[in-house]
Design an enzyme around this catalytic site. Structure first.
Site, PDB file in Angstrom:
ATOM      1  N   HIS A 143       2.092   2.001  -3.223  1.00  0.00           N
ATOM      2  CA  HIS A 143       1.162   2.918  -3.863  1.00  0.00           C
ATOM      3  C   HIS A 143       1.653   4.363  -3.840  1.00  0.00           C
ATOM      4  CE1 HIS A 143      -2.444  -0.046  -3.139  1.00  0.00           C
ATOM      5  NE2 HIS A 143      -1.469  -0.561  -3.857  1.00  0.00           N
TER       6      HIS A 143
ATOM      7  N   ASP B   6       0.862  -1.186   0.000  1.00  0.00           N
ATOM      8  CA  ASP B   6       0.000   0.000   0.000  1.00  0.00           C
ATOM      9  C   ASP B   6       0.896   1.233   0.000  1.00  0.00           C
ATOM     10  OD1 ASP B   6      -2.238   1.841   0.496  1.00  0.00           O
ATOM     11  OD2 ASP B   6      -3.335   0.067   1.121  1.00  0.00           O
TER      12      ASP B   6
END
Length: 417
Positions: A246, A223
């Site tokens: 991310h 993430d």
């Protein structure tokens, strides 16, 4: 020495004696075996250190030793002005989610209300998150009893004048490091790792935090490498490597109509490699408040899907109706010295709200090129994005000049803020 030995022989408490300001968890009953629970021993050692009369006491997790520790909270305030938690060995989490049945499922190792804390060392914090990942609602939505919330590996709650450095964090069930309600905090020289396909395994998350510095850190997770949440200010993120993951995100912000206050964020000298995003700001359409005075500078991209992105429609459902009075104001955002390759055709993406336009955006010295496998010319997309472009070589800028109405709205927002 004889006097010290006699004193120790007469002590009836369960805590071991120490001849220095270092308190080894082995002396308080910790077992070098990841099949035996050492939680109580860690708490015993913490109690002694937290109440110590010596200067700069240190709780020591010794080198070459591994300890199983169940969910635990190290609570302050403590007597010493400064307190150390030195990790040279390995702290291992329980492998099964059932270990959290009587505990807060949002955290594993937590520090609460400790001032002057220094957590450091060359050791490892292993979250053993596989059990949680296998029942995550994100990847297993049809599973009965799937979980949306999993433990953060190391959480700091209301810990001021604190530092975290040198530690290797791996495979957290969810976020690896979270700061909530902290003021004056320095994170340095961390290595944070989890497989790129793991759910919600952010590297570092900040919430209600201010005066935070993150430096010289390498993060590769499933993430955001670093996420900046609501009510954060005066954040410096410097010399960071991010990937997989991310990217570095401000947000998401404003979910459920929450009021947002984020300001004075600097992200500088960052290398993104193979991430889904680079420099990102994401807000929910129904949010309120502001994000302002943000600088992304000296950023290098290696095959990044969305190098530069603002998304003021994060989480929106197509066709949904949002009141015109809603939205998070985004202003005074600078992107300077961006270089490298994009894995998607739209390398600059400013998807701003019609009712809450992005104002005073600066694009300065940007040179992005298609990644080797992308056989397309790069483009820019701007919707309701206003500002100036200087030395934007590639792709061409799509920013609009600030309109008179946008200037008026922005001025009113600054006055109200």
């Amino acid at each position: 020495m004889l006097i010290f030995q006699l004193v120790c022989m007469n002590i009836t408490l369960q805590y071991a004696c120490s001849s220095s300001n270092h308190f080894d968890v082995l002396d308080y009953g910790a077992i070098n075996n990841i099949n035996n629970d050492s939680s109580q021993a860690f708490l015993n050692a913490w109690k002694v250190v937290c109440n110590s009369e010596v200067d700069n006491p240190t709780l020591l997790v010794p080198r070459w030793k591994s300890f199983l520790v169940n969910p635990i909270v190290f609570t302050g305030p403590c007597k010493p002005d400064n307190i150390n938690f030195q990790i040279l060995g390995e702290i291992v989490a329980p492998p099964l989610p059932s270990a959290w049945e009587k505990h807060d499922p949002s955290q594993w190792l937590a520090f609460n209300g400790v001032r002057g804390l220094r957590v450091y060392g060359s050791g490892t914090v292993n979250g053993q998150g596989f059990g949680w990942w296998n029942q995550s609602c994100k990847y297993h939505p049809a599973m009965s009893g799937c979980t949306k919330l999993a433990p953060t590996a190391v959480k700091f709650l209301s810990c001021n004048e604190t530092a975290l450095s040198g530690i290797h964090l791996i495979n957290s069930s969810q976020t690896h490091v979270t700061l909530v309600g902290c003021d004056t905090f320095h994170i340095d020289n961390l290595l944070i790792e989890a497989p790129g396909n793991t759910p919600n395994t952010d590297g570092i998350h900040l919430q209600h935090a201010r005066n935070v510095i993150i430096t010289n850190t390498e993060i590769g997770t499933g993430d955001d490498c670093i996420s900046v949440g609501d009510y954060t200010s005066n954040i410096d993120i410097l010399n960071v490597t991010c990937g997989p993951g991310h990217g570095i995100s401000i947000g998401s912000l404003g979910r459920g109509g929450n009021y947002v206050q984020v300001s004075n964020i600097v992200v500088k000298n960052v290398y993104f490699k193979g991430t889904t995003n680079g420099a990102r700001i994401k807000t929910w359409q129904e949010g309120r408040g502001f994000v302002r005075r943000v600088i992304f500078e000296n950023i290098f991209f290696n095959t990044v899907k969305n190098p530069l992105i603002i998304d003021q429609h994060y989480g929106s459902i197509k066709g949904s109706q949002i009141k015109e009075s809603m939205g998070v104001w985004i202003s005074d955002v600078t992107y300077r010295n961006f270089y490298g390759t994009s894995a998607s055709q739209v390398a600059i993406n400013l998807n701003c709200s019609e009712s809450r336009t992005c104002n005073h955006i600066t694009l300065d010295s940007i040179m992005l090129w298609p990644a080797p496998r992308l056989d397309k010319e790069l483009t820019s997309y701007c919707s309701n994005g206003y500002g100036v472009a200087i030395g934007v070589v590639h792709p061409p800028s799509c920013l609009q000049q600030t309109t008179n109405m946008a200037k008026i709205i922005d001025l009113l927002t600054r006055i109200k803020g």
